[in-house]
Design a protein around this motif. Structure first.
Motif, PDB file in Angstrom:
ATOM      1  N   GLU A 118     -68.480  -3.353 -34.168  1.00 49.70           N
ATOM      2  CA  GLU A 118     -69.039  -2.041 -34.483  1.00 49.70           C
ATOM      3  C   GLU A 118     -69.293  -1.909 -35.986  1.00 49.70           C
ATOM      4  OE1 GLU A 118     -70.040   0.428 -32.567  1.00 49.70           O
ATOM      5  OE2 GLU A 118     -69.625  -0.769 -30.780  1.00 49.70           O
ATOM      6  N   LEU A 119     -68.376  -2.408 -36.787  1.00 46.72           N
ATOM      7  CA  LEU A 119     -68.569  -2.330 -38.234  1.00 46.72           C
ATOM      8  C   LEU A 119     -69.779  -3.142 -38.664  1.00 46.72           C
ATOM      9  CD1 LEU A 119     -64.919  -2.597 -39.621  1.00 46.72           C
ATOM     10  CD2 LEU A 119     -66.408  -0.598 -39.665  1.00 46.72           C
ATOM     11  N   ARG A 120     -69.923  -4.336 -38.121  1.00 42.18           N
ATOM     12  CA  ARG A 120     -71.050  -5.171 -38.526  1.00 42.18           C
ATOM     13  C   ARG A 120     -72.370  -4.591 -38.042  1.00 42.18           C
ATOM     14  NH1 ARG A 120     -69.295 -11.235 -39.641  1.00 42.18           N
ATOM     15  NH2 ARG A 120     -71.519 -11.349 -40.118  1.00 42.18           N
ATOM     16  N   SER A 121     -72.355  -3.959 -36.879  1.00 45.31           N
ATOM     17  CA  SER A 121     -73.596  -3.341 -36.410  1.00 45.31           C
ATOM     18  C   SER A 121     -73.962  -2.124 -37.249  1.00 45.31           C
ATOM     19  CB  SER A 121     -73.450  -2.937 -34.939  1.00 45.31           C
ATOM     20  OG  SER A 121     -72.455  -1.927 -34.797  1.00 45.31           O
ATOM     21  N   ALA A 122     -72.933  -1.432 -37.792  1.00 44.35           N
ATOM     22  CA  ALA A 122     -73.199  -0.241 -38.596  1.00 44.35           C
ATOM     23  C   ALA A 122     -73.548  -0.584 -40.035  1.00 44.35           C
ATOM     24  CB  ALA A 122     -71.989   0.693 -38.552  1.00 44.35           C
ATOM     25  N   PHE A 123     -72.890  -1.599 -40.597  1.00 48.55           N
ATOM     26  CA  PHE A 123     -73.068  -1.926 -42.011  1.00 48.55           C
ATOM     27  C   PHE A 123     -73.845  -3.214 -42.234  1.00 48.55           C
ATOM     28  CE2 PHE A 123     -69.252   0.707 -41.840  1.00 48.55           C
ATOM     29  CZ  PHE A 123     -69.528   1.646 -42.805  1.00 48.55           C
ATOM     30  N   GLY A 124     -74.160  -3.918 -41.152  1.00 45.63           N
ATOM     31  CA  GLY A 124     -74.879  -5.169 -41.302  1.00 45.63           C
ATOM     32  C   GLY A 124     -73.945  -6.298 -41.696  1.00 45.63           C
ATOM     33  N   ASP A 125     -74.531  -7.445 -42.016  1.00 49.65           N
ATOM     34  CA  ASP A 125     -73.740  -8.626 -42.356  1.00 49.65           C
ATOM     35  C   ASP A 125     -73.410  -8.704 -43.834  1.00 49.65           C
ATOM     36  OD1 ASP A 125     -73.835  -9.442 -39.742  1.00 49.65           O
ATOM     37  OD2 ASP A 125     -75.695 -10.584 -40.029  1.00 49.65           O
ATOM     38  N   GLY A 126     -73.783  -7.694 -44.612  1.00 49.81           N
ATOM     39  CA  GLY A 126     -73.561  -7.775 -46.049  1.00 49.81           C
ATOM     40  C   GLY A 126     -72.232  -7.238 -46.514  1.00 49.81           C
ATOM     41  N   GLY A 127     -71.345  -6.886 -45.558  1.00 54.75           N
ATOM     42  CA  GLY A 127     -70.040  -6.388 -45.951  1.00 54.75           C
ATOM     43  C   GLY A 127     -69.186  -7.466 -46.577  1.00 54.75           C
ATOM     44  N   ASP A 128     -68.103  -7.007 -47.148  1.00 49.82           N
ATOM     45  CA  ASP A 128     -67.144  -7.937 -47.740  1.00 49.82           C
ATOM     46  C   ASP A 128     -66.367  -8.565 -46.611  1.00 49.82           C
ATOM     47  OD1 ASP A 128     -65.377  -9.295 -49.249  1.00 49.82           O
ATOM     48  OD2 ASP A 128     -64.641  -7.566 -50.370  1.00 49.82           O
ATOM     49  N   ASP A 129     -66.500  -9.870 -46.454  1.00 49.20           N
ATOM     50  CA  ASP A 129     -65.932 -10.516 -45.281  1.00 49.20           C
ATOM     51  C   ASP A 129     -64.440 -10.355 -45.185  1.00 49.20           C
ATOM     52  OD1 ASP A 129     -65.232 -13.908 -46.158  1.00 49.20           O
ATOM     53  OD2 ASP A 129     -65.455 -12.230 -47.496  1.00 49.20           O
ATOM     54  N   ASP A 130     -63.747 -10.316 -46.296  1.00 46.77           N
ATOM     55  CA  ASP A 130     -62.301 -10.239 -46.223  1.00 46.77           C
ATOM     56  C   ASP A 130     -61.734  -9.031 -46.942  1.00 46.77           C
ATOM     57  OD1 ASP A 130     -62.866 -11.108 -48.714  1.00 46.77           O
ATOM     58  OD2 ASP A 130     -62.186 -13.142 -48.382  1.00 46.77           O
ATOM     59  N   GLY A 131     -62.591  -8.119 -47.307  1.00 47.07           N
ATOM     60  CA  GLY A 131     -62.078  -6.925 -47.938  1.00 47.07           C
ATOM     61  C   GLY A 131     -61.403  -7.150 -49.259  1.00 47.07           C
ATOM     62  N   ASP A 132     -61.763  -8.221 -49.917  1.00 50.20           N
ATOM     63  CA  ASP A 132     -61.051  -8.541 -51.153  1.00 50.20           C
ATOM     64  C   ASP A 132     -61.756  -8.035 -52.387  1.00 50.20           C
ATOM     65  OD1 ASP A 132     -63.161 -10.255 -51.408  1.00 50.20           O
ATOM     66  OD2 ASP A 132     -62.008 -12.083 -51.110  1.00 50.20           O
ATOM     67  N   GLY A 133     -62.862  -7.364 -52.211  1.00 52.17           N
ATOM     68  CA  GLY A 133     -63.519  -6.794 -53.366  1.00 52.17           C
ATOM     69  C   GLY A 133     -64.158  -7.775 -54.296  1.00 52.17           C
ATOM     70  N   ASP A 134     -64.399  -8.999 -53.863  1.00 52.45           N
ATOM     71  CA  ASP A 134     -64.927  -9.997 -54.782  1.00 52.45           C
ATOM     72  C   ASP A 134     -66.417 -10.207 -54.622  1.00 52.45           C
ATOM     73  OD1 ASP A 134     -65.154 -11.352 -52.426  1.00 52.45           O
ATOM     74  OD2 ASP A 134     -63.763 -12.966 -52.923  1.00 52.45           O
ATOM     75  N   GLY A 135     -67.030  -9.415 -53.763  1.00 54.18           N
ATOM     76  CA  GLY A 135     -68.459  -9.565 -53.597  1.00 54.18           C
ATOM     77  C   GLY A 135     -68.850 -10.860 -52.929  1.00 54.18           C
ATOM     78  N   SER A 136     -68.013 -11.360 -52.052  1.00 51.03           N
ATOM     79  CA  SER A 136     -68.277 -12.666 -51.461  1.00 51.03           C
ATOM     80  C   SER A 136     -68.979 -12.570 -50.117  1.00 51.03           C
ATOM     81  CB  SER A 136     -66.959 -13.429 -51.282  1.00 51.03           C
ATOM     82  OG  SER A 136     -66.105 -12.727 -50.413  1.00 51.03           O
ATOM     83  N   GLY A 137     -69.471 -11.417 -49.748  1.00 56.22           N
ATOM     84  CA  GLY A 137     -70.172 -11.306 -48.482  1.00 56.22           C
ATOM     85  C   GLY A 137     -71.617 -11.747 -48.617  1.00 56.22           C
TER      86      GLY A 137
END
Length: 808
Positions: free
Chosen positions: A190-209
């Motif tokens: 649901e999160l990926r469908s709402a925000f797309g694939d550009g989210g932060d993959d691990d929530g680490d705030g490093d911009g690695s998505g």
């Protein structure tokens, strides 16, 4: 997660709840192979996880062969889901494969994409923690899956939500162990469908998505296809929850291979290295996803009654540190934490509730002992271990051998150790630490010894950090042993150094580290640099280190005859050029040169004839100081300092110091230059003040000059005078103030040298007021009582007995 396909176990890195859930899922589905998000190069060393000598926390370390400083870590704790999956697979004879993007690509991509900061809390296993961590450029904010799910559940703190939803929920017997992973996969879809694939993959705030995640997921899908062809559908995949929807999605092989086409690549090597709980904490700079590794480790190991066990640990720690904590405190803290959890609607008391209870009950509301609990328990100081059979560079193996033979065990906590260089073992330890410092491996840092200043004693502060493994890998380019590598690097540094002071410091280091093969090269370069350098400041800066090196031969049994000759030659050149070099200097340059004069003075005092120095070296230096003290036109600070050094050495005739001061502070001297002379003469802390306390002639000269400074010039010299006198100890300043207040300097001509000023006359009325209290303390009759037999014996009160027996 499909019922017929692989079991996709989405986890949070370093989550004890996820680790328990992964173990239960593996026990239920009994896969034919376990695939884990991590560098495929680790397949060759994963079997070492079953070794008895492997004790987490540990980390996979991958580095570029041609550039070992380009490195990355994959930390694993005992409560990490990946570690639990690895140990389960090895214990059951199930193959383990790593499926993430190879380190050969990720290290190369790291340079192209730019630097990245250390990671923060993660839903997925974070990407490798880079060995080089410069500041990150401005990046667009990424999606934190934890924060999104916590907000949907009505929580403002994602950590609290994760504890309530996962860490504090224990599965019931007979329940479907795969159900929680299916629910988490649906949430991430649901999160990926709402925000797309550009989210932060691990929530680490490093911009690695974004694009990089798509590349990683394409590689993981290809590895999963390979595993299904080899083992069938009965496989389990342990990966970050964010990746589960992408791995379950059907993509063509051609599309995935196209995404990987043209990736840069470097040759890499990989192995295991010890890690620490502090490095698992985000605060350390090498964070890997959690604030409280010690607390998470406790939750993972405490099968029952975790709250009671935690409070018992906290009480034991505080008692060991002499805090008055009893079993009653433990009982009350458990009750309070449980009540706070109930009031806040939590299924179990979490770290917030336990911390509040410990502060209120065991620490009496103080954060001082609570900081100890946070440091020792919440974070912890556990250091992992790696077996000797693990792959390592020859230099690392030699270092490990030396650590064992010298009984110098690496420890994460900083500790001070003292070495007696007269003992063979301590001398060998000192040599090892100095050689490692030369190689850039900062395991130890020399500190000032509290026990004394003898040259046979050394004090070190030791602290082993995991990233030192990268420094050892970098140093491997210099040699296969610590001695060979340090020798090669010392020779290279000597040849490449352009400053004379750098070469002399290197020569000192070679003696400390006992590098006899490197010393001839360093000495040859030192002689060449000294012959070509005509700057007196450079020579004066280089001499102290060289003289210290000469003195080390007394304890270390090192031949320093060649160093002594070079040091004597440098001193001769300084003597000749120093007076001319001191002329025409501005204020900043004069202050720097004054520091050089002090350093040369201390160095000359250490040069004895047995070190190769001429017998009259000190006498000639005294002559140079006499020239500096008496030559007009030189900066006042240098002239004053030269006079003070001669006075301390007893080389100024009687009254000569007062005469020099009188000339410097005469009416014809500019106030600023006179103030500079005073700072040079007295600007040495407490010793300068004591000189004025005990020599009232000098104090009178300073006082007469100061009171005669015109008001317009006083504001100009005041900052310099404040800087001079503020360096004195408070007691010295107080003594000087008393001398001036009582008029000691004013009567200097008629006052005996060193005599104390006359005290003020006694006030009889004030003295009588003290007598009643004194009689009470001594147990004598009250003098104010009419019946007192002594009241009439003296108009001013009773006589105080003077014999010891009467006083008692």
């Amino acid at each position: 997660m499909s019922g017929t396909g692989p079991a996709l176990l989405g986890i949070r890195h370093h989550g004890p709840g996820s680790a328990r859930a992964v173990r239960a899922a593996l026990e239920q589905c009994r896969p034919a192979a376990v695939l884990i998000e991590g560098p495929p190069e680790a397949d060759a060393v994963v079997s070492l996880a079953a070794d008895e000598g492997m004790r987490p926390p540990v980390a996979l370390l991958a580095h570029a062969v041609d550039d070992p400083g380009r490195a990355a870590f994959w930390p694993l704790a005992e409560f990490s889901p990946e570690w639990v999956a690895i140990r389960w697979a090895l214990a059951h004879g199930v193959p383990v494969r790593f499926i993430d993007l190879p380190a050969a690509h990720s290290l190369a991509l790291g340079d192209e994409e730019g630097p990245r900061p250390a990671p923060d809390p993660a839903v997925a296993v974070p990407e490798p923690t880079a060995g080089r961590q410069p500041a990150a450029p401005h990046a667009a904010p990424r999606l934190d899956p934890l924060a999104a799910l916590a907000a949907a559940a009505g929580y403002d703190d994602p950590e609290v939500w994760w504890e309530d939803a996962v860490e504090h929920r224990r599965g019931r017997d007979g329940a479907d162990a795969l159900a929680p992973f299916a629910a988490l996969a649906d949430a991430m879809a649901e999160l990926r469908s709402a925000f797309g694939d550009g989210g932060d993959d691990d929530g680490d705030g490093d911009g690695s998505g974004g694009a990089r995640d798509l590349v990683r997921e394409a590689h993981m899908r290809l590895r999963i296809r390979d595993a299904r062809r080899e083992f069938g559908d009965g496989i389990a995949v342990v990966c970050g929850a964010w990746h589960v929807p992408a791995l379950a999605e059907r993509r063509t092989v051609t599309a995935d291979r196209q995404a990987l086409k043209g990736l840069p690549k470097v040759k890499t090597a990989i192995g295991w290295v010890p890690w620490t709980h502090r490095r698992l904490s985000r605060h350390s700079g090498y964070g890997a996803g959690i604030d409280s590794p010690g607390w998470y480790g406790h939750l993972f190991h405490a099968a029952d009654r975790p709250l009671e066990r935690w409070m018992t640990k906290a009480a034991r720690l505080l008692r060991e540190e002499d805090f008055p904590v009893s079993s009653a405190h433990v009982i009350e803290a458990v009750r309070l934490a449980g009540s706070l959890a109930a009031l806040r609607g939590r299924p179990l008391a979490g770290l917030t509730e336990t911390t509040d209870a410990v502060r209120a009950v065991m620490c009496d509301g103080s954060d001082v002992p609570l900081a100890l609990v946070r440091d020792r328990l919440v974070i912890g100081d556990v250091l992992g271990e790696v077996p000797d059979s693990a792959p390592a560079t020859p230099l690392q193996r030699d270092l490990s051998r030396l650590q064992r033979s010298l009984r110098l065990k690496p420890e994460p906590d900083a500790r001070e150790v003292e070495f007696d260089l007269r003992k063979d073992t301590d001398a060998a330890r000192s040599r090892l630490l100095h050689r490692l410092r030369l190689l850039g491996v900062g395991w130890g840092e020399p500190v000032r010894s509290r026990a004394g200043t003898g040259t046979f004693r050394e004090t070190w502060r030791l602290s082993w950090e995991p990233e030192l493994a990268v420094r050892v890998a970098e140093a491997s380019a210099w040699g296969t042993t610590v001695l060979a590598a340090a020798t090669a690097k010392a020779e290279a540094r000597a040849v490449g150094s352009t400053a004379l002071a750098d070469v002399t410091a290197l020569a000192e280091h070679c003696l400390l580290a006992e590098l006899p093969d490197a010393l001839p090269v360093v000495m040859r370069v030192l002689a060449d640099r000294a012959a070509l350098d005509a700057d007196v400041a450079h020579l004066a800066e280089a001499l102290p280190a060289l003289v210290r090196s000469v003195r080390y031969g007394d304890v270390r049994h090192t031949d320093t005859a060649a160093l002594g000759a070079v040091a004597a030659g440098l001193a001769e050149r300084i003597f000749v050029g120093l007076p001319a070099a001191c002329a025409g200097l501005d204020a900043d340059a004069a202050e720097a040169m004054r520091g050089h004069v002090d350093a040369v003075h201390r160095a000359v005092a250490l040069l004895a004839p047995e070190t190769g120095a001429p017998p009259d070296l000190r006498h000639r230096w005294s002559g140079v100081l006499g020239v500096l003290a008496g030559r007009e036109g030189l900066p006042g600070g240098i002239r004053g300092r030269a006079a003070r050094l001669l006075l301390d050495d007893g080389l100024l005739p009687d009254g000569r110091a007062a005469r020099l001061m009188g000339l410097a502070l005469s009416a014809g001297t500019e106030p600023a230059r006179a103030a500079a002379w005073i700072e040079g003469f007295l600007g040495s802390g407490g010793s300068g003040g004591m000189l004025l306390v005990h020599d009232e002639r000098l104090l009178s000269l300073v006082d007469d000059w100061l009171t005669g400074v015109p008001p317009g010039a006083f504001t100009d010299v005041l900052p310099l005078l404040r800087r001079t006198f503020s360096a004195y100890d408070p007691g010295v300043r107080r003594s000087l103030g008393e001398l001036v207040r009582h008029g000691g300097p004013a009567g200097g001509s008629g006052t005996r040298r060193g005599a104390r000023p006359a005290a003020a006359p006694l006030d009889p009325a004030r003295a009588d007021a003290v007598l009643p209290t004194l009689h009470l303390l001594l147990g004598l009759p009250d003098p104010s009582s009419p019946s007192s037999p002594s009241s009439s014996s003296s108009p001013s009160g009773p006589a105080v007995p003077t014999t010891p027996g009467a006083a008692r």
